[in-house]
Write a protein that holds these residues in place. Structure first.
Motif, PDB file in Angstrom:
ATOM      1  N   ALA A   5      -8.558   4.688  10.516  1.00 57.53           N
ATOM      2  CA  ALA A   5      -9.860   4.036  10.669  1.00 57.53           C
ATOM      3  C   ALA A   5      -9.867   3.097  11.860  1.00 57.53           C
ATOM      4  O   ALA A   5     -10.881   2.950  12.555  1.00 57.53           O
ATOM      5  CB  ALA A   5     -10.212   3.272   9.394  1.00 57.53           C
ATOM      6  N   ARG A   6      -8.709   2.463  12.113  1.00 54.05           N
ATOM      7  CA  ARG A   6      -8.622   1.565  13.274  1.00 54.05           C
ATOM      8  C   ARG A   6      -8.690   2.366  14.565  1.00 54.05           C
ATOM      9  O   ARG A   6      -9.445   2.036  15.474  1.00 54.05           O
ATOM     10  CB  ARG A   6      -7.316   0.766  13.235  1.00 54.05           C
ATOM     11  N   LEU A  65       1.136   4.967  12.377  1.00 52.53           N
ATOM     12  CA  LEU A  65       1.560   3.789  11.613  1.00 52.53           C
ATOM     13  C   LEU A  65       2.418   2.831  12.427  1.00 52.53           C
ATOM     14  O   LEU A  65       2.942   1.859  11.880  1.00 52.53           O
ATOM     15  CB  LEU A  65       2.350   4.229  10.377  1.00 52.53           C
ATOM     16  N   GLU A 113      -2.704   5.450   1.710  1.00 53.03           N
ATOM     17  CA  GLU A 113      -3.670   4.389   1.976  1.00 53.03           C
ATOM     18  C   GLU A 113      -3.419   3.743   3.335  1.00 53.03           C
ATOM     19  O   GLU A 113      -4.360   3.461   4.090  1.00 53.03           O
ATOM     20  CB  GLU A 113      -3.594   3.337   0.877  1.00 53.03           C
ATOM     21  N   ALA A 114      -2.148   3.522   3.649  1.00 58.43           N
ATOM     22  CA  ALA A 114      -1.802   2.922   4.935  1.00 58.43           C
ATOM     23  C   ALA A 114      -2.229   3.837   6.085  1.00 58.43           C
ATOM     24  O   ALA A 114      -2.715   3.366   7.128  1.00 58.43           O
ATOM     25  CB  ALA A 114      -0.293   2.670   5.010  1.00 58.43           C
ATOM     26  N   ARG A 142       0.840  -1.199   0.000  1.00 54.52           N
ATOM     27  CA  ARG A 142       0.000   0.000   0.000  1.00 54.52           C
ATOM     28  C   ARG A 142       0.872   1.245   0.000  1.00 54.52           C
ATOM     29  O   ARG A 142       1.908   1.291   0.646  1.00 54.52           O
ATOM     30  CB  ARG A 142      -0.910   0.025   1.227  1.00 54.52           C
ATOM     31  N   ARG A 162      -4.745   6.021   6.026  1.00 57.45           N
ATOM     32  CA  ARG A 162      -6.208   5.992   6.129  1.00 57.45           C
ATOM     33  C   ARG A 162      -6.683   4.746   6.868  1.00 57.45           C
ATOM     34  O   ARG A 162      -7.587   4.806   7.712  1.00 57.45           O
ATOM     35  CB  ARG A 162      -6.841   6.066   4.732  1.00 57.45           C
ATOM     36  N   GLU A 163      -6.061   3.609   6.566  1.00 53.65           N
ATOM     37  CA  GLU A 163      -6.439   2.372   7.250  1.00 53.65           C
ATOM     38  C   GLU A 163      -6.111   2.453   8.732  1.00 53.65           C
ATOM     39  O   GLU A 163      -6.897   2.019   9.580  1.00 53.65           O
ATOM     40  CB  GLU A 163      -5.713   1.189   6.613  1.00 53.65           C
ATOM     41  N   ALA A 164      -4.942   3.012   9.061  1.00 48.21           N
ATOM     42  CA  ALA A 164      -4.545   3.136  10.463  1.00 48.21           C
ATOM     43  C   ALA A 164      -5.470   4.087  11.203  1.00 48.21           C
ATOM     44  O   ALA A 164      -5.850   3.841  12.354  1.00 48.21           O
ATOM     45  CB  ALA A 164      -3.096   3.619  10.557  1.00 48.21           C
TER      46      ALA A 164
END
Length: 743
Positions: A68-69, A255, A61-62, A57, A64-66
């Motif tokens: 969201a968690r 991250l 993107e990484a 990723r 955004r995923e982090a």
């Protein structure tokens, strides 16, 4: 002078013109500064994108995923400043500055409104805000005064000195002064009386009371523009300096790894498309690893606790990150043809930083202090030099930026990472550099190479016969209180196929004469407690921790696969080991190589503490010793096992447990981790000697440990200090053995 306060119709016209010109100038200057800020951030982001993707990723993107968690840890470290408070004085100072600047952003808006619209905004409760604003300015000035004292008065060795570290200090002093002067002259030009809600600006207004209405207006706009220009200059300067951490540190912490810290990244050695393994150029780092470079604040906390830096080796974790950052920026600028400096005037054209081969030896002999980072700091400063003839794209990462001496000096103790307030991860970078050296260049120090060859051939670092792995059982016969008592045996898995716990002895416990005694103690205690256990005997192989930390990922994966297959063959569901390095490998790394998730891995101190708590082991005999416990890095910092060893020691009658100054999460490494157990120290002071001196400072009769490497290193340290007759090195299991069975 055209000022908004002029009287009469003509004055009102002048005031309107001034307000318009002032507003347009404000918009132009602010827009220009924002454009420069965006440009410099964009260019550094372009450099960062040269790196490998994060698990496939892109960085965005990484993130955004982090996000969201979401994590409590992120909030604790960013807003609670948890890591910074490891040094309480610096931590409190930074919290004041951190929250002070957050509050003062509202103050900056207030000042902008005053300059553009003629006065403060008509908001309810404004007087309270006014008091809070001035109190915050005062606290920030006090905090900055203390920060200046720490750097230039107290002269902490971990902090750099010079014009670069001083720039931001003058930025903040000047910014705070401009805030107070702007508020003071604003009071004067509006004829406001002194107020307790604005104590500092009221006092300043009183001091400047004789300047008159015109002087007050001039003073206000000079201060107002000074505040704006300082603020915007700081905005442009931040991403071009170490203070980029203001923006990148929260992203870096977001991250931060969620998997166990003791798990290194798995290499896909069967990937036929891979052009290289490990890191041979800066582009081989991941974008997350590169973000570490930008996040570094150069606080020196990592170097301050590093066992290599503290004992005169060339390695300094802080300088490693800074050098990699400089190299990335220089190479990134060359590759993208975009200058890293905005505005670019005055920037040096051409050349690149290179680690000089003539970097002075960090230290000679043994210094008077137990530990001292000053020689390493000086050596790094002298060695990292700008060579006008060097081309950034031609500077070798290994050799030009990081010397092999630095790369092999790391003990992988993770004290640097534990101390870092911005979430930098140093160990994985060192290991990735080692992987490239070993897997791609076949380069490894001679003694480390010998250990690798022995492990490949015989499964142990000494090269002793594989068939002798179980000889310790016969060499150290267990006492036979009852000749027919089966519990005095150490059965193999074939002899006891229905065992509950597998005792994974490891290479040290099987071959090293000193550590065999620990294996014996563990076996006796397990027998006494009625634990149904077995060993693999000659079917056991090394865990592979040493090859992996030395960069030989191929050998590690081979050993891991073979051990996992053996575990499956005998239906292993619980494992106990006396080696924290093996414990970490089995618990955190083997699951990626097929170890079932429901297999429980225990360190022997965890199991012994449990057996003592359950009453299955009775410490009946007094052991009158003054004991200090040395925390193994791979047991403590890697796996948060601090209390079980201490619980065992507290359960032993007669033991007086005392703590060293550096203990638990800040305990200093013994010097044997990261494969250093099998390599000689040729520079500076021996790490194990420094750690032994720290232990001796609390006047113990026994230095306890729970790791075969630590036991060996501390015992060697007592011999170097000529105190082995009065200070003994003992494993926790040996002390419990003495309490259970009598010495």
């Amino acid at each position: 002078m055209l000022v908004p306060n002029s009287r009469g119709g003509e004055g009102e016209a002048y005031a309107l013109i001034w307000t318009t010109v002032n507003g347009l100038a404000f918009l132009a200057v602010t827009a220009g500064a924002l454009a420069l800020f965006i440009r410099v951030v964009r260019r550094r982001y372009d450099y960062l994108r040269l790196g490998r993707k994060i698990g496939g990723r892109e960085l965005g993107e990484a993130l955004r995923e982090a996000a969201a968690r979401g994590t409590k840890r992120f909030a604790a470290e960013v807003f609670g400043q948890k890591k910074l408070l490891k040094d309480a004085r610096s931590g409190v100072m930074h919290i004041v500055i951190f929250y002070g600047f957050i509050l003062l952003q509202f103050g900056a808006l207030d000042i902008v409104v005053r300059g553009l619209f003629g006065g403060p905004p008509p908001l309810p409760g404004y007087a309270v805000f006014e008091l809070l604003q001035e109190t915050t300015v005062a606290l920030v000035l006090l905090a900055m005064g203390y920060a200046t004292y720490r750097r230039y008065g107290e002269k902490l060795k971990r902090l750099k000195r010079g014009w670069k570290p001083s720039v931001v200090t003058w930025f903040i002093y000047s910014l705070m002064a401009s805030v107070l002067l702007t508020l003071a002259f604003d009071r004067l030009r509006h004829g406001e009386e002194a107020a307790w809600t604005a104590p500092i600006s009221s006092a300043l207004a009183s001091a400047f009371g004789g300047v008159g209405e015109l002087g007050a207006s001039i003073g206000f706009y000079v201060s107002w523009w000074a505040h704006l220009l300082i603020l915007l200059s700081f905005l442009v300067y931040v991403p071009q300096s170490k203070h980029f951490h203001i923006l990148t540190a929260p992203l870096n912490l977001l991250l931060k790894r969620t998997e166990p810290v003791g798990r290194l990244t798995k290499l896909d050695l069967e990937d036929e498309t891979a052009e290289t393994f490990g890191v041979g150029t800066v582009e081989h780092f991941t974008q997350k690893q590169m973000l570490d470079f930008y996040a570094c604040v150069e606080c020196g906390r990592c170097t301050n606790v590093c066992p290599a830096s503290s004992t005169g080796k060339l390695l300094s974790p802080m300088h490693m990150i800074v050098k990699l950052r400089d190299h990335l920026i220089e190479k990134g600028a060359a590759v993208t043809s975009k200058s890293p400096w905005v505005p670019a005037f005055g920037a040096a054209e051409g050349g690149a930083h290179v680690m000089s081969e003539a970097a002075p030896a960090a230290i000679a002999g043994l210094p008077p202090p137990i530990t001292d980072i000053a020689p390493t700091m000086a050596a790094q400063q002298a060695g990292w030099t700008l060579r006008p003839d060097a081309k950034p794209e031609e500077v070798a990462l290994v050799g030009g930026v990081m010397t092999e001496e630095e790369i092999w000096a790391c003990t992988t103790c993770r004290n640097c990472e534990d101390q870092c307030p911005v979430g930098n991860e140093h160990v994985d970078k060192i290991v990735d550099l080692r992987r490239h050296l070993v897997l791609m260049e076949g380069s490894l120090p001679h003694d480390g190479q010998r250990a690798m060859q022995n492990i490949e051939r015989q499964g142990n670092p000494w090269g002793l016969s594989r068939s002798d792995r179980a000889k310790w059982i016969d060499e150290l016969k267990l006492p036979q209180p009852a000749p027919a008592d089966p519990l005095t045996r150490v059965p193999t898995v074939k002899e006891n196929p229905n065992f509950d716990i597998l005792f994974f002895v490891g290479s040290m416990g099987s071959y090293d004469n000193r550590t065999k005694k620990v294996s014996r103690a563990v076996a006796r205690l397990l027998n006494e407690a009625g634990v149904d256990f077995a060993v693999l005997g000659n079917e056991e192989k090394g865990s592979g921790d040493t090859p992996r930390r030395l960069g030989n990922e191929m050998l590690f994966q081979q050993l891991a696969g073979e051990n996992v297959a053996t575990f499956e063959k005998y239906g292993v569901r619980r494992i106990v080991t006396a080696c924290p390095h093996t414990y970490n490998a089995l618990k955190n790394e083997y699951p990626e190589f097929g170890l079932a998730a429901d297999v429980e891995v225990l360190h022997h101190t965890e199991l012994l503490a449990q057996l003592v708590a359950e009453g299955r082991l009775q410490a009946k005999h007094e052991v009158k010793e003054r004991v200090t416990y040395h925390d193994s890095c791979y047991l403590g910092r890697y796996n948060e096992v601090y209390e079980p060893p201490r619980d065992v020691l507290r359960a032993i009658p007669g033991v007086e447990l005392i703590e060293m100054e550096r203990s638990r999460s800040n305990g200093m490494c013994c010097g044997a981790g990261g494969g250093r157990m099998w390599m000689e120290e040729t520079q500076g002071k021996r790490v194990n000697l420094a750690r032994t001196e720290q232990a001796l400072a609390v006047d113990p009769t026994v230095v306890a440990s729970a790791c075969p490497y630590c036991l060996t290193m501390v015992e060697d340290g007592t011999k170097l200090k000529n105190v082995e007759d009065r200070v003994k090195a003992r494993d926790v299991a040996e002390l419990l053995e003495a309490a259970v069975f009598g010495t």
